[in-house]
Design a protein around this motif. Structure first.
Motif, PDB file in Angstrom:
ATOM      1  N   VAL A 222       0.304  -1.394   0.368  1.00  0.00           N
ATOM      2  CA  VAL A 222       0.190   0.091   0.199  1.00  0.00           C
ATOM      3  C   VAL A 222       0.650   0.818   0.108  1.00  0.00           C
ATOM      4  O   VAL A 222       1.261   1.744   0.969  1.00  0.00           O
ATOM      5  CB  VAL A 222      -0.782   0.266   1.244  1.00  0.00           C
ATOM      6  N   MET A 223       1.179   1.797  -1.125  1.00  0.00           N
ATOM      7  CA  MET A 223       1.665   3.008  -0.810  1.00  0.00           C
ATOM      8  C   MET A 223       0.783   4.109  -1.320  1.00  0.00           C
ATOM      9  O   MET A 223       1.568   5.334  -0.539  1.00  0.00           O
ATOM     10  CB  MET A 223       2.473   3.471  -2.873  1.00  0.00           C
TER      11      MET A 223
ATOM     12  N   SER B  32       8.765   0.504   7.509  1.00  0.00           N
ATOM     13  CA  SER B  32       7.495  -0.253   7.829  1.00  0.00           C
ATOM     14  C   SER B  32       7.230   0.260   6.169  1.00  0.00           C
ATOM     15  O   SER B  32       7.329   1.384   6.114  1.00  0.00           O
ATOM     16  CB  SER B  32       7.012   0.173   8.991  1.00  0.00           C
ATOM     17  N   ILE B  33       6.221  -0.902   6.606  1.00  0.00           N
ATOM     18  CA  ILE B  33       5.170  -0.967   5.608  1.00  0.00           C
ATOM     19  C   ILE B  33       3.482  -1.186   5.540  1.00  0.00           C
ATOM     20  O   ILE B  33       3.626  -2.613   6.967  1.00  0.00           O
ATOM     21  CB  ILE B  33       5.694  -1.794   4.143  1.00  0.00           C
TER      22      ILE B  33
ATOM     23  N   ASP C   1      -3.480   3.350  -3.974  1.00  0.00           N
ATOM     24  CA  ASP C   1      -2.130   2.972  -5.214  1.00  0.00           C
ATOM     25  C   ASP C   1      -1.682   2.050  -4.724  1.00  0.00           C
ATOM     26  O   ASP C   1      -0.625   1.892  -3.164  1.00  0.00           O
ATOM     27  CB  ASP C   1      -0.672   4.167  -5.175  1.00  0.00           C
ATOM     28  N   LYS C   2      -1.867   0.501  -4.703  1.00  0.00           N
ATOM     29  CA  LYS C   2      -1.567  -0.696  -3.960  1.00  0.00           C
ATOM     30  C   LYS C   2      -0.688  -0.761  -5.259  1.00  0.00           C
ATOM     31  O   LYS C   2      -1.311  -1.668  -5.879  1.00  0.00           O
ATOM     32  CB  LYS C   2      -2.306  -1.184  -3.912  1.00  0.00           C
ATOM     33  N   ARG C   3       0.380  -1.735  -4.915  1.00  0.00           N
ATOM     34  CA  ARG C   3       1.693  -2.666  -6.214  1.00  0.00           C
ATOM     35  C   ARG C   3       1.370  -3.794  -5.633  1.00  0.00           C
ATOM     36  O   ARG C   3       1.961  -4.388  -4.332  1.00  0.00           O
ATOM     37  CB  ARG C   3       2.781  -1.464  -5.453  1.00  0.00           C
ATOM     38  N   PRO C   4       0.965  -4.472  -6.920  1.00  0.00           N
ATOM     39  CA  PRO C   4       1.182  -6.591  -6.132  1.00  0.00           C
ATOM     40  C   PRO C   4       2.831  -7.089  -6.369  1.00  0.00           C
ATOM     41  O   PRO C   4       3.375  -6.897  -7.626  1.00  0.00           O
ATOM     42  CB  PRO C   4       0.811  -6.850  -7.333  1.00  0.00           C
TER      43      PRO C   4
ATOM     44  N   GLY D 173      10.825   0.803  -7.543  1.00  0.00           N
ATOM     45  CA  GLY D 173      11.916   1.554  -7.209  1.00  0.00           C
ATOM     46  C   GLY D 173      11.581   2.388  -5.852  1.00  0.00           C
ATOM     47  O   GLY D 173      12.505   2.350  -5.153  1.00  0.00           O
ATOM     48  N   GLN D 174      10.300   3.163  -6.323  1.00  0.00           N
ATOM     49  CA  GLN D 174       9.686   3.880  -4.982  1.00  0.00           C
ATOM     50  C   GLN D 174       9.007   2.906  -3.968  1.00  0.00           C
ATOM     51  O   GLN D 174       8.657   3.721  -2.953  1.00  0.00           O
ATOM     52  CB  GLN D 174       8.683   4.233  -4.967  1.00  0.00           C
ATOM     53  N   VAL D 175       8.995   2.224  -4.112  1.00  0.00           N
ATOM     54  CA  VAL D 175       8.788   0.858  -3.153  1.00  0.00           C
ATOM     55  C   VAL D 175       9.910   0.454  -2.327  1.00  0.00           C
ATOM     56  O   VAL D 175       9.973   0.380  -0.775  1.00  0.00           O
ATOM     57  CB  VAL D 175       8.091  -0.221  -3.136  1.00  0.00           C
TER      58      VAL D 175
END
Length: 232
Positions: free
Chosen positions: A40-41, A86-87, A45-48, A75-77
């Motif tokens: 969850v960015m 944390s994420i 904006d959720k990136r699999p 790269g941003q993740v």
């Protein structure tokens, strides 16, 4: 789907462009081998990313993230994980996962970082004595990109029914193994795919070609699994 806060325990290099990330979830993340999660960015904006391990007793989650220069999506993740320590993640997602009752001959087919998907499935399969042959075909551009080569070679030596077949696109002169496109190596090795189930991960273009060519060689559509097939 529940969103879980995770501590970023480790970010380390597997290759010059691939990072191994280990997450410790605040609460257990329920998933099965072959599923994925979304980082969850932001609100929309959720990136699999594929989960690169089978469920573990300690609950840790492993990701293999390709973050080559110019790949801002991944790269941003990585940057956020390193900065915040944390994420938030959402999972497990996806239906292209391993059935606990599978005893059928199995092909695990991966291109590049698609390996993390089949690696999760392989760990689950090898957690019990094998009942049928399992063949893992992994294609990468160079041998240096194949970061689990030694581990997979060792596993193949330990499990008589497990075979690891690396396929290198641009090999060094002394490479004696298979070369070219990974899916073609399967077609060359196995004339009749009707008795197999196949799990595939890689670029969408590869997944489409696999579907077209493997079914011509006898594979039943009901025995073909991959997250890409929900979209193509």
């Amino acid at each position: 789907m529940q969103i879980i806060q995770c501590k970023v325990e480790k970010v380390e290099a597997l290759t010059n462009t691939i990072k191994r990330v280990v997450l410790i979830p605040e609460h257990s993340l329920n998933f099965v081998a072959g599923q994925y999660l979304q980082v969850v960015m932001g609100k929309d904006d959720k990136r699999p990313f594929s989960i690169a391990n089978a469920p573990r007793k300690d609950g840790t989650i492993e990701l293999h993230i390709g973050a080559e220069p110019g790949n801002h999506y991944s790269g941003q993740v990585i940057e956020k994980m390193l900065k915040d320590k944390s994420i938030q993640v959402e999972g497990g997602l996806g239906k292209a996962c391993l059935s606990q009752t599978d005893t059928q001959a199995t092909i695990l087919l991966a291109g590049g970082t698609g390996f993390s998907y089949v690696y999760s499935i392989l760990q689950q399969i090898l957690s019990q004595p094998l009942q049928a042959p399992v063949i893992l075909y992994w294609g990468t551009r160079t041998l240096n990109d194949m970061y689990a080569f030694e581990e997979l070679t060792t596993l193949a030596n330990q499990h008589p029914l497990f075979t690891f077949i690396p396929v290198i696109e641009t090999p060094e002169q002394d490479w004696a193994g298979k070369t070219g496109w990974v899916h073609k190596a399967v077609l060359e090795d196995i004339a009749d795919l009707s008795t197999y189930q196949v799990f595939v991960a890689g670029r969408f273009e590869m997944a489409k070609v696999v579907r077209d060519d493997f079914t011509k060689q006898g594979l039943q559509m009901s025995n073909l699994f991959g997250d890409a097939y929900a979209f193509i």
